[in-house]
Write an enzyme that holds these catalytic residues in place. Structure first.
Site, PDB file in Angstrom:
ATOM      1  N   THR A   1       1.156 -14.169  -7.226  1.00  0.00           N
ATOM      2  CA  THR A   1      -0.100 -13.801  -6.574  1.00  0.00           C
ATOM      3  C   THR A   1      -0.948 -15.038  -6.407  1.00  0.00           C
ATOM      4  OG1 THR A   1      -2.270 -12.770  -6.837  1.00  0.00           O
ATOM      5  CG2 THR A   1      -1.025 -13.023  -8.840  1.00  0.00           C
TER       6      THR A   1
ATOM      7  N   LYS B   1       0.837  -1.198   0.000  1.00  0.00           N
ATOM      8  CA  LYS B   1       0.000   0.000   0.000  1.00  0.00           C
ATOM      9  C   LYS B   1       0.876   1.254   0.000  1.00  0.00           C
ATOM     10  CE  LYS B   1      -1.136  -0.882   4.867  1.00  0.00           C
ATOM     11  NZ  LYS B   1      -0.605  -2.170   4.923  1.00  0.00           N
ATOM     12  N   GLY B   2       0.213   2.391  -0.088  1.00  0.00           N
ATOM     13  CA  GLY B   2       0.969   3.644  -0.100  1.00  0.00           C
ATOM     14  C   GLY B   2       1.100   4.170  -1.517  1.00  0.00           C
TER      15      GLY B   2
ATOM     16  N   ASP C   1      -3.951 -14.986  -6.373  1.00  0.00           N
ATOM     17  CA  ASP C   1      -5.151 -14.786  -7.209  1.00  0.00           C
ATOM     18  C   ASP C   1      -4.966 -15.315  -8.632  1.00  0.00           C
ATOM     19  OD1 ASP C   1      -6.363 -13.520  -5.098  1.00  0.00           O
ATOM     20  OD2 ASP C   1      -5.769 -11.518  -5.732  1.00  0.00           O
TER      21      ASP C   1
ATOM     22  N   SER D   1       1.630  -4.160  -8.159  1.00  0.00           N
ATOM     23  CA  SER D   1       2.970  -3.684  -7.779  1.00  0.00           C
ATOM     24  C   SER D   1       3.921  -3.678  -8.973  1.00  0.00           C
ATOM     25  CB  SER D   1       3.539  -4.491  -6.613  1.00  0.00           C
ATOM     26  OG  SER D   1       3.363  -5.848  -6.834  1.00  0.00           O
TER      27      SER D   1
HETATM   28  O1  F6P Z   1      -3.979  -9.920  -4.085  1.00  0.00           O
HETATM   29  C1  F6P Z   1      -3.948 -11.035  -3.282  1.00  0.00           C
HETATM   30  C2  F6P Z   1      -4.898 -10.951  -2.155  1.00  0.00           C
HETATM   31  O2  F6P Z   1      -4.635 -12.119  -1.480  1.00  0.00           O
HETATM   32  C3  F6P Z   1      -6.382 -10.811  -2.465  1.00  0.00           C
HETATM   33  O3  F6P Z   1      -7.014 -11.980  -2.891  1.00  0.00           O
HETATM   34  C4  F6P Z   1      -6.929 -10.298  -1.159  1.00  0.00           C
HETATM   35  O4  F6P Z   1      -8.150  -9.658  -1.290  1.00  0.00           O
HETATM   36  C5  F6P Z   1      -5.843  -9.363  -0.758  1.00  0.00           C
HETATM   37  O5  F6P Z   1      -4.629  -9.878  -1.277  1.00  0.00           O
HETATM   38  C6  F6P Z   1      -5.708  -9.101   0.703  1.00  0.00           C
HETATM   39  O6  F6P Z   1      -4.639  -8.228   0.894  1.00  0.00           O
HETATM   40  P1  F6P Z   1      -4.169  -7.630   2.303  1.00  0.00           P
HETATM   41  O7  F6P Z   1      -2.938  -8.363   2.666  1.00  0.00           O
HETATM   42  O8  F6P Z   1      -3.906  -6.201   2.017  1.00  0.00           O
HETATM   43  O9  F6P Z   1      -5.257  -7.847   3.289  1.00  0.00           O
END
Ligand code: F6P
Length: 354
Positions: free
Chosen positions: A131, A80-81, A133, A110
């Site tokens: 990822t 983030k950021g 995802d 990123s």
């Molecule tokens: O992008 C990967 C992921 O695991 C998403 O599926 C999920 O919503 C998110 O990261 C959660 O991220 P954080 O670590 O910011 O809670």
């Protein structure tokens, strides 16, 4: 000429990141005799001009290499950021570190930021997709996806027996805000009765009819429902302007409430939100293998001075694609007409009205 290369991990962590670091350090050291330094906390490390020495020896007094099976990332990560707001400090930091090339391991978000910085600073960049995802375009596999699917399947196995013992509808909420790959793969592999993902619309009537049929026609008194955190509200609620977003209420609980209210019979539901358990754990063999191949190939790309490339897994091997092409096509979503969705329909899994 002896090169000094940097490696960083950026975005949400996942199992397999340390395997990439291990492969990069081993291959760069043994084959090319280069120096590899880690950049802690991604762009934050560049901004603060910090490096972590990385060596193929000395991880453990007994000679065990923990990087092969350790989850997370030893380099730390940030997701983030407003990194681009600090672009000039980051570019200055990169210059100060005297790197000949940078390997960035990240998801599409990123990698987009790092690619923009690399373009501004003329960095020699090679990217590696990671990822859970699995939504980075042009690659069949990103590091971390396979382990997360296995983790979810393990959870489904456990929840199936308790669900069956109590005749319950067990709802398992998994990660995936925009892409349903995790839910789809783990739901099919885990034997789910229902899979709800962002890409495929569904109706509560269709869902309830399916559960009723399971019970009345097939005498199945329990059911397993896998729902992605980003699955949309049902079509009816969308039409009614449903205001329940994933940040305000969990999709799993939403589905449980809908199921409870749609039947005249009392349906006993329970919700398990797997959350960050999906991001942890020991990397699977497949993730270790892919991470190792990516790490080794990234070093070779640097040796060949092929930059601005992202490694992608295509037809069982690592190939290089222009980073920009991968970013332009990301996120890569589940194709509602694709083979896996059709397979789910064929197996009698409810994934949306046919
Ligand atoms: O992008 C990967 C992921 O695991 C998403 O599926 C999920 O919503 C998110 O990261 C959660 O991220 P954080 O670590 O910011 O809670």
């Amino acid at each position: 000429m002896k090169k000094r290369i940097g490696i960083l991990t950026s975005g949400g962590d996942c199992p397999g990141l340390n395997c990439v670091i291990r492969a990069v350090v081993s291959h760069a050291t043994l084959t090319y005799n280069w120096e590899v330094v880690g950049i802690p906390y991604a762009t934050q490390g560049l901004l603060e001009q910090k490096t972590v020495p990385l060596s193929i020896h000395g991880w453990d007094l007994r000679g065990i290499d923990p990087l092969i099976n350790m989850g997370g990332t030893i380099l730390g990560s940030i997701n983030k950021g407003d990194t681009l707001a600090s672009a000039s400090e980051i570019l200055t930091g990169y210059e100060a570190l005297g790197l000949d090339a940078l390997i960035a391991v990240g998801g599409d978000g990123s990698l987009k930021i790092i690619h923009e910085l690399a373009t501004l600073g003329n960095w020699h960049l090679v990217a590696i997709p990671k990822t859970i995802d699995n939504d980075v375009a042009l690659t069949e596999r990103s590091i971390g996806f396979d382990t997360a699917v296995n983790t979810i399947v393990d959870a489904i196995n456990r929840l199936t027996f308790t669900a069956a013992s109590h005749d319950r509808v067990m709802i398992i909420e998994v990660m995936g805000r925009t892409a349903g790959h995790l839910a789809l793969h783990s739901g099919i592999a885990g034997g789910a009765d229902v899979i709800l993902i962002p890409e495929v619309p569904y109706t509560i009537k269709g869902l309830c009819d399916h559960l009723t049929q399971l019970r009345d026609r097939w005498q199945r008194k329990f059911a397993i429902v896998v729902v992605a955190e980003g699955a949309n509200p049902c079509l009816d609620d969308l039409e009614n302007g449903d205001s329940c977003t994933t940040s305000k209420c969990g999709r799993g609980q939403y589905i449980a409430d809908q199921i409870a209210s749609c039947s005249s019979n009392l349906v006993d539901t329970r919700v398990s939100v797997l959350g960050h358990i999906q991001r942890g754990g020991i990397p699977s063999a497949l993730d270790r293998l892919i991470a190792t191949v990516y790490g080794k190939t990234a070093v070779d790309l640097i040796a060949q001075e092929k930059y601005d490339q992202m490694l992608a897994w295509q037809n069982g091997q690592a190939v290089a694609v222009p980073i920009q092409d991968a970013l332009d096509k990301s996120p890569s979503l589940v194709n509602p007409q694709g083979e896996l969705v059709q397979i789910a329909h064929s197996l009698g899994i409810y994934i949306g009205d046919n």
